[in-house]
Write a protein that holds these residues in place. Structure first.
Motif, mmCIF file in Angstrom:
data_model
loop_
_atom_site.group_PDB
_atom_site.id
_atom_site.type_symbol
_atom_site.label_atom_id
_atom_site.label_comp_id
_atom_site.label_asym_id
_atom_site.label_seq_id
_atom_site.Cartn_x
_atom_site.Cartn_y
_atom_site.Cartn_z
ATOM 1 N N PHE A 375 37.341 -4.276 48.368
ATOM 2 C CA PHE A 375 37.765 -5.315 47.423
ATOM 3 C C PHE A 375 37.645 -4.834 45.979
ATOM 4 C CE2 PHE A 375 38.485 -8.838 50.210
ATOM 5 C CZ PHE A 375 37.828 -8.435 51.361
ATOM 6 N N GLY A 376 37.281 -3.581 45.786
ATOM 7 C CA GLY A 376 37.019 -3.123 44.436
ATOM 8 C C GLY A 376 35.725 -3.746 43.946
ATOM 9 N N ALA A 377 35.678 -4.077 42.693
ATOM 10 C CA ALA A 377 34.435 -4.585 42.128
ATOM 11 C C ALA A 377 34.719 -5.573 41.013
ATOM 12 C CB ALA A 377 33.601 -3.421 41.581
ATOM 13 N N VAL A 378 33.751 -6.444 40.783
ATOM 14 C CA VAL A 378 33.776 -7.293 39.588
ATOM 15 C C VAL A 378 32.519 -6.942 38.792
ATOM 16 C CG1 VAL A 378 32.756 -9.265 40.863
ATOM 17 C CG2 VAL A 378 33.898 -9.639 38.670
ATOM 18 N N THR A 379 32.744 -6.595 37.535
ATOM 19 C CA THR A 379 31.629 -6.122 36.726
ATOM 20 C C THR A 379 31.623 -6.836 35.376
ATOM 21 O OG1 THR A 379 30.511 -4.108 35.971
ATOM 22 C CG2 THR A 379 32.887 -4.176 35.695
ATOM 23 N N GLY A 380 30.455 -6.911 34.778
ATOM 24 C CA GLY A 380 30.353 -7.530 33.460
ATOM 25 C C GLY A 380 29.060 -7.114 32.795
ATOM 26 N N THR A 381 29.111 -6.996 31.474
ATOM 27 C CA THR A 381 27.938 -6.614 30.685
ATOM 28 C C THR A 381 27.564 -7.775 29.772
ATOM 29 O OG1 THR A 381 28.642 -4.312 30.743
ATOM 30 C CG2 THR A 381 27.061 -4.914 29.023
ATOM 31 N N VAL A 382 26.273 -8.030 29.683
ATOM 32 C CA VAL A 382 25.779 -9.153 28.882
ATOM 33 C C VAL A 382 25.659 -8.741 27.419
ATOM 34 C CG1 VAL A 382 23.852 -10.748 28.534
ATOM 35 C CG2 VAL A 382 24.521 -10.057 30.866
ATOM 36 N N ARG A 383 26.266 -9.510 26.538
ATOM 37 C CA ARG A 383 26.155 -9.269 25.092
ATOM 38 C C ARG A 383 25.288 -10.352 24.457
ATOM 39 N NH1 ARG A 383 26.676 -4.245 25.279
ATOM 40 N NH2 ARG A 383 28.689 -3.508 26.036
ATOM 41 N N PRO A 384 24.671 -10.046 23.315
ATOM 42 C CA PRO A 384 23.766 -11.034 22.704
ATOM 43 C C PRO A 384 24.483 -12.331 22.320
ATOM 44 C CG PRO A 384 23.519 -8.874 21.673
ATOM 45 C CD PRO A 384 24.722 -8.780 22.562
ATOM 46 N N ALA A 385 23.744 -13.414 22.318
ATOM 47 C CA ALA A 385 24.278 -14.697 21.871
ATOM 48 C C ALA A 385 24.777 -14.562 20.439
ATOM 49 C CB ALA A 385 23.194 -15.762 21.951
ATOM 50 N N ARG A 386 25.822 -15.342 20.138
ATOM 51 C CA ARG A 386 26.351 -15.322 18.765
ATOM 52 C C ARG A 386 25.817 -16.505 17.996
ATOM 53 N NH1 ARG A 386 32.528 -14.262 20.550
ATOM 54 N NH2 ARG A 386 32.266 -12.115 21.255
#
Lengths: 386, 386
Positions: A375-386
């Motif tokens: 299925f491939g992948a789902v990825t994400g990186t957390v960035r600081p709150a604005r």
């Protein structure tokens, strides 16, 4: 063309939307490490669109015809002008999301969350084994894998406090889920029976239902989760057709009590999909989809039993996939038991997500001929709150 | 042209989508008992579309410019070819609904429902006075006024029973609500501050959030209402621009405790809208919108404070509008106190909706120059379960 062994062979052929440079996005099909331009090889403009929706709306006979033609054509020579290395293209949200519904179909997950959110009550509500509990999420914030996840702000109340405070979520979490994409919709007042599932659902994606547990715990009574979930939901860029999942189908675990007749079907729609959750590159969980209590066919039958219509582009997700073992839990709140039992990631004790963390969910399933499809992948990186 | 005295004068000018015979739907503006074709009088193709969305997406400066031009042009002669008697056209859903969120912003309604659904607990949850509680509904089943409402089927469990049964809802209800239509959206990660409300929201409609109380009571824990609501939500065909509501704006009732800073605004967005609910042509309730605890500007600020984006066509509704008096309750479950205190309709004692019943919600508000403007009406007739 040669299909590579990483699960993107001719028995898979998932669809996505890609672009090269500044050209407009178009539909592509993945084979090995190549993206093949479908409009070019089939000479059909429905695939020159920036989303799969026009093709999805054409219905199941057409999906089967296109898959047969692609299987045939891609076994032969594909002109270089119609293929691109997957690393050289940008991948986009593959379909326009109409309505998004999130279910809660893992008994292990629902039991764990019940214990954590309502420690003084029975963990499973009385309705849980009678119907696939679900709720509507925010369709407009469904994003493609790779989109950065900005830490959400909002209200949360510490147990010792009288009043809530405002600020960045301190309990940012994931939910590893599996999602189903409706191709052919239904009319208002019409029901989609359990056994009509494959006439309406085109395929499946991986879903990360990012969750701010502190926001969720404060807001969710009595109308359910809202801002704790609505800031972002990530999906994988490749929609794997149901046709590719034939050999992944398995019976469900036993359902007791027997569901009402509208939830009973002749065909098995359990799916032997094995998911892997990586936290900063390190495997922390392997959620087994075959353990899910409710099938996706039951979810869609329930969703429409009141006459609600389905539309091309509707997405419904399973809810967190969790198995009975600790290393099979698909959310960090379960894996770390509310943050009280940290896991070790790259030598550090970790509970909820820190800024800079990257989470990747991938999955495979049995394909035709004894191999596995990806299925491939789902990825994400957390960035600081604005 | 002459504006008639029924609330559709030059100080109103609501927009809708109409068609004549088999011609394609187009944008119209209502003046008196006429629908004026906007594309024709302004010579602008953005209004030749079958929904308001392309115009809404152009933003607040453009909305103001178009309103000023229409006000000017419609005060003079409108060619017969550009106007139609409202009774001679079909009215369509005026905008494509992106996401639909329903709030719960009346203290009287939330208190009444809390008493009815959870008689052994405090009626208001601890979060209620700190944030506008809301949840996502089904955008795909938002329908225009006049669409027939088929009685939904589903699971419900009688208090004395162990297990649920399947069948038509026996407690079909309405919720008289006011809805807000987002014109100019926002990007993911961006917040819409309370005082930026009018930069994003184009106008308002009447909403009937049809509710199957028996389905809802069984399904709604812990993730909120789902099938009890998702079968249909009706909206009025005319979108009244915020610009027409200038003289309807009033301060909110006092908010105690003071909300967190992100929910505090300089401008008053209480609205002195008087709603009327008719059951088979007989007035049964007059819900006063000015009594609502949370303003629509607070709703939108809350909706986006976690970084969730808003899109053109997003609809968010207030939740049932109920005042402190019995004849001000906007849902029949409240009006008849769970069915235990019937109301008399055409000489009969009535509680929930019967097949063939028609419900019409209308509303007016103060307009410019001391008169009143009309929101028209949202109506629907109940048809037997299929």
């Amino acid at each position: 063309m040669i299909a590579d062994p990483e699960g993107f062979g001719l028995d898979n052929l998932p669809y996505g939307v890609y672009s090269v440079g500044s050209a407009a996005p178009r539909v592509g099909v993945r084979l090995g490490d190549a993206v093949v331009d479908v409009a070019a090889v089939l000479d059909d403009d429905v695939f020159a669109a920036p989303s799969l929706n026009p093709f999805l709306a054409q219905g199941p006979a057409r999906w089967a015809e296109v898959r047969a033609r692609l299987t045939d054509l891609l076994a032969g020579h594909v002109p270089a002008s119609a293929r691109h290395p997957v690393g050289s293209v940008a991948l986009h949200l593959p379909f326009e999301v109409a309505d998004y519904v999130d279910f809660y179909a893992s008994e292990h997950h629902a039991t764990n969350l019940g214990r954590l959110f309502r420690p003084d009550s029975e963990p499973l509500m009385p309705n849980w084994k009678h119907l696939p509990v679900g709720y509507h999420g925010r369709a407009g914030t469904v994003v493609v894998s790779g989109t950065e996840i900005v830490r959400p702000c909002g209200q949360r109340r510490a147990p010792a406090d009288d009043a809530p405070t405002y600020g960045p979520s301190a309990r940012l979490d994931i939910e590893a889920e599996f999602g189903f994409v409706v191709g052919a919709g239904s009319r208002l007042g019409e029901r989609i029976g359990v056994d009509a599932f494959a006439d309406h659902v085109f395929g499946a994606v991986l879903v990360n239902d990012w969750s701010a547990r502190d926001l969720q715990a404060w807001e969710y009574v009595p109308l359910g989760p809202h801002l704790g979930k609505s800031f972002a939901t990530s999906v994988s860029p490749w929609v794997v057709p149901l046709a590719a999942l034939h050999d992944a189908r398995v019976p469900l675990p036993a359902q007791d009590p027997e569901p009402l007749p509208y939830l009973r079907g002749r065909e098995p729609w359990g799916l032997d999909v094995e998911m892997v959750v990586e936290w900063n590159g390190e495997e922390v969980s392997r959620p087994p989809y075959r353990e899910m209590y409710w099938s996706p066919a039951q979810m869609l039958a329930h969703l429409t039993v009141n006459g609600a219509s389905a539309r091309t582009g509707d997405l419904f997700a399973s809810g967190t996939v969790s198995g009975p073992q600790r290393h099979q839990r698909g959310a960090f709140i379960e894996l770390t038991w509310g943050g009280r039992e940290p896991v070790t990631v790259a030598g550090e004790e970790r509970t909820f997500l820190l800024d800079g963390d990257e989470v990747t969910i991938s999955a495979t399933a049995p394909g035709a001929g004894g191999g596995r499809i990806s299925f491939g992948a789902v990825t994400g990186t957390v960035r600081p709150a604005r």
